[in-house]
Design an enzyme around this catalytic site. Structure first.
Site, short mmCIF file in Angstrom:
data_model
loop_
_atom_site.label_atom_id
_atom_site.label_comp_id
_atom_site.label_asym_id
_atom_site.label_seq_id
_atom_site.Cartn_x
_atom_site.Cartn_y
_atom_site.Cartn_z
N ASP A 1 45.54 13.76 -25.20
CA ASP A 1 44.83 12.95 -26.18
C ASP A 1 44.33 13.90 -27.26
OD1 ASP A 1 42.57 14.20 -25.18
OD2 ASP A 1 41.47 12.35 -24.72
N CYS B 1 43.35 16.73 -21.82
CA CYS B 1 42.39 15.91 -22.57
C CYS B 1 41.17 16.80 -22.76
CB CYS B 1 42.10 14.58 -21.88
SG CYS B 1 41.32 14.67 -20.25
N THR C 1 38.38 17.14 -21.01
CA THR C 1 37.96 17.77 -19.76
C THR C 1 39.11 18.00 -18.79
OG1 THR C 1 37.61 15.59 -18.78
CG2 THR C 1 35.70 16.63 -19.87
N GLY C 2 40.21 17.31 -18.96
CA GLY C 2 41.31 17.31 -17.99
C GLY C 2 41.10 16.27 -16.90
N ILE C 3 39.93 15.66 -16.88
CA ILE C 3 39.60 14.72 -15.81
C ILE C 3 40.25 13.35 -16.03
CG2 ILE C 3 37.73 13.47 -14.66
CD1 ILE C 3 35.89 15.87 -15.40
N GLY C 4 40.11 12.82 -17.22
CA GLY C 4 40.63 11.48 -17.49
C GLY C 4 42.14 11.39 -17.27
N HIS D 1 50.22 24.42 -1.80
CA HIS D 1 49.66 23.55 -0.75
C HIS D 1 49.87 22.07 -1.05
CE1 HIS D 1 46.61 26.71 0.94
NE2 HIS D 1 47.74 27.28 0.55
N ARG E 1 38.51 21.24 -23.94
CA ARG E 1 37.12 21.56 -24.31
C ARG E 1 36.46 22.42 -23.23
NH1 ARG E 1 36.03 15.29 -26.03
NH2 ARG E 1 37.13 15.37 -28.03
N ARG F 1 53.34 23.26 7.25
CA ARG F 1 52.20 22.38 7.55
C ARG F 1 51.73 21.62 6.32
NH1 ARG F 1 50.34 27.45 6.75
NH2 ARG F 1 48.35 27.79 5.69
N ARG G 1 50.99 17.39 5.41
CA ARG G 1 49.79 16.85 4.75
C ARG G 1 50.14 16.08 3.49
NH1 ARG G 1 47.22 22.72 6.15
NH2 ARG G 1 46.84 22.24 8.34
C1 RB5 Z 1 37.67 11.94 -25.31
O1 RB5 Z 1 36.51 12.03 -26.05
C2 RB5 Z 1 37.42 12.43 -23.89
O2 RB5 Z 1 36.69 11.47 -23.18
C3 RB5 Z 1 38.75 12.72 -23.20
O3 RB5 Z 1 39.43 13.69 -23.90
C4 RB5 Z 1 38.67 13.22 -21.77
O4 RB5 Z 1 37.78 14.30 -21.68
C5 RB5 Z 1 38.45 12.22 -20.75
O5 RB5 Z 1 38.41 12.49 -19.55
#
Ligand code: RB5
Length: 158
Positions: free
Chosen positions: A8, A65, A67-70, A98, A109, A132, A136
């Protein structure tokens, strides 16, 4: 190896740096966007990359993105995808050895391009250890099979 790339706006600049790195190594890659820093919705790009990897059109994917989380959460909704968020090289290697992670996610960011490219290199060059760990990973797939709405509807078993 063929790599599907996506981001994104929050991961746009990092994705560009990763694309340059892949090109410099001669690694075939396709950029699913986004193509500029304008605001977009990360699930759209995570889905495109994850579906392309799940269909076998690419061997692995890399998603960025803010954070890489979304993108990690979204990609992991696609059956067959094991996306791993890695902001250090130890995790990046383990994600391959693994977990047989077929998508790497990073936060533009969170990490600078120097560390990010070392993480990418580590992840690209590491292989699944099997043994192993295969047992998993098979158990992860079994969970997916139970909950996947595609099962018996023309999807995996169709
Ligand atoms: C966008 O502002 C931000 O939420 C996205 O890039 C990401 O960090 C979501 O997990």
């Amino acid at each position: 190896m063929r790599i599907a790339l996506g981001s994104d706006h929050g991961g746009f600049h990092l994705k560009q740096a990763i694309k340059e790195y892949l090109d410099s190594r001669g690694i075939i890659n396709h950029d699913f966007g986004t193509y500029d820093a304008g605001a977009v919705d990360y699930p759209d790009y995570a889905r495109a990359v994850a579906e392309a990897v799940a269909r076998g059109e690419y061997d692995r994917g890399i998603l960025c993105c803010g954070t890489g989380i979304g993108v990690c959460i979204a990609a992991n909704k696609v059956p067959g995808i094991r996306a791993a968020l890695c902001h250090d090289t130890f995790s990046a290697r383990a994600a391959r050895e693994h977990n047989d992670a077929n998508i790497l996610t990073l936060g533009g960011r969170v990490v600078g391009p120097g560390l990010a490219l070392e993480i990418v290199a580590t992840w690209l060059d590491a292989e699944f250890s099997g043994g192993r760990h295969a047992r998993r990973v098979a158990k992860i797939s079994a969970i997916e099979d139970v909950y996947s709405c595609r099962k018996g509807q023309g999807g995996k078993e169709g």
